[in-house]
Enzyme design. Structure first.
Site, short mmCIF file in Angstrom:
data_model
loop_
_atom_site.label_atom_id
_atom_site.label_comp_id
_atom_site.label_asym_id
_atom_site.label_seq_id
_atom_site.Cartn_x
_atom_site.Cartn_y
_atom_site.Cartn_z
CE1 TYR A 130 -4.26 6.86 -28.16
CE2 TYR A 130 -5.45 4.57 -28.21
CZ TYR A 130 -5.01 6.63 -27.67
OH TYR A 130 -6.19 6.55 -26.63
CE LYS A 153 -8.63 3.73 -34.95
NZ LYS A 153 -9.63 3.69 -33.44
CG ASP A 154 -3.78 11.51 -36.37
OD1 ASP A 154 -2.73 10.83 -36.33
OD2 ASP A 154 -4.09 12.37 -36.33
C1 FW2 Z 1 -10.64 3.50 -30.53
C2 FW2 Z 1 -10.69 4.99 -31.05
C3 FW2 Z 1 -10.63 5.29 -30.70
C4 FW2 Z 1 -9.89 5.82 -29.49
C5 FW2 Z 1 -10.15 6.68 -28.48
C6 FW2 Z 1 -9.00 7.06 -27.44
O1 FW2 Z 1 -10.29 2.38 -31.67
O2 FW2 Z 1 -11.35 2.73 -29.82
O3 FW2 Z 1 -9.17 5.96 -29.79
O4 FW2 Z 1 -10.80 6.60 -28.20
O5 FW2 Z 1 -8.66 7.38 -26.49
O6 FW2 Z 1 -10.45 5.17 -32.68
#
Ligand code: FW2
Length: 289
Positions: A130, A153-154
């Site tokens: 992230y 997860k990207d």
């Molecule tokens: C999390 C997600 C979704 C987020 C996304 C950030 O862990 O909440 O990365 O909603 O705005 O995977």
């Protein structure tokens, strides 16, 4: 084409993890989604203590073992403790975001951090990339050096960026984490990790069904409705709105967020609801038609 929900963490009014509400929420979600991602961004993971992260896992695990447990911490000892804690559970995997806040960490330190966790993990290990939140974009080249990495997860608005991981290593499970790219993630990656799944899991599940039936135009329309919902939510604060949206879309309450994620006022909830209702009706017509 997996749908993963980064489950929100319900709190009581006085800021304790509301485990019973969390369980009830997961019971509702698991009818539509494949995996529950615990302690993600939507779950306010970075704002939870180590003990609270254990509590959320235990609560969710009472309902399902289809869980990825996010353990990331600026204190590696805490992250390791959480990995060790996870050994008593039968999970899909453990995940971690990158160390953050501190600038210009050498790549080899970042790699050490992930490898310490992945080596200790008895479950499949996932990266949560992230970059706009952590300040570190873990490249496909670096990902392939993480020992035993299963997937990632990207969270990135750039789908091509997520695809790079898949191109560099076709065996990796790759999810995109952007709510506005669910349609494209389902089509071109292994799936989506979408916070909208907290309040509109039925819409995501319908989108996937449309894709499978070759009704791509309808699937895209679902995405466009979701995008409009996001526009509304962002004006009130997306993380906090997610809690209120569960009531608007699903009809039940999921407690409160915890400051610094402040709950919406009654007035704001009322306005949010009146803006979302027409979108909700449009979505219902689309998925029932
Ligand atoms: C999390 C997600 C979704 C987020 C996304 C950030 O862990 O909440 O990365 O909603 O705005 O995977």
């Amino acid at each position: 084409m997996q749908i993963v929900v980064p489950v929100l963490t319900p709190f009581t009014k006085d800021g304790k993890v509301d485990k019973e509400t969390l369980k009830e929420h997961v019971r509702n979600l698991i009818k539509y989604v494949d995996v529950v991602f615990v302690n993600g961004t939507t779950g306010l993971g970075p704002a939870l203590s180590k003990e609270e992260k254990k509590e959320t896992l235990s609560a969710v695990y009472d309902v399902t073992d289809k869980v990825i447990f996010q353990v990331g911490s600026l204190n590696l000892n805490d992250a390791v403790e959480l990995v060790n804690f996870s050994k008593d559970f039968h999970l899909v995997g453990v995940a971690s975001y990158s160390p953050y806040y501190f600038q210009r960490l050498p790549e080899k330190w970042i790699l050490n951090y992930f490898n310490e966790l992945s080596r200790k993990a008895e479950h499949d290990f996932y990266l949560y990339n992230y970059p706009s939140a952590t300040g570190y974009d873990i490249s496909a080249k670096l990902v392939n050096k993480i020992e035993g990495i299963k997937g990632l997860k990207d969270t990135n608005q750039d789908l091509a960026h997520s695809l790079e991981y898949k191109i560099a290593n076709p065996h990796l499970i790759v999810y995109n984490g952007s709510d506005s790219l669910v349609y494209y993630s389902l089509l071109s990656l292994d799936g989506t990790v979408a916070s909208v799944a907290n309040h509109s899991p039925h819409l995501l599940s319908a989108m996937r069904r449309f894709i499978k039936e070759g009704k791509k135009e309808k699937a895209l329309q679902v995405q466009l409705i979701i995008n409009s919902m996001l526009d509304v939510m962002r004006r009130y604060g997306q993380l906090s709105s997610t809690y209120s949206m569960v009531e608007v879309m699903m009809g039940y309450k999921v407690g409160y967020p915890r400051p610094p994620i402040y709950p919406l006022s009654e007035e704001e909830i009322h306005q949010l609801k009146s803006e979302v209702e027409p979108l909700k009706r449009k979505a219902e017509e689309l998925i029932s038609g």
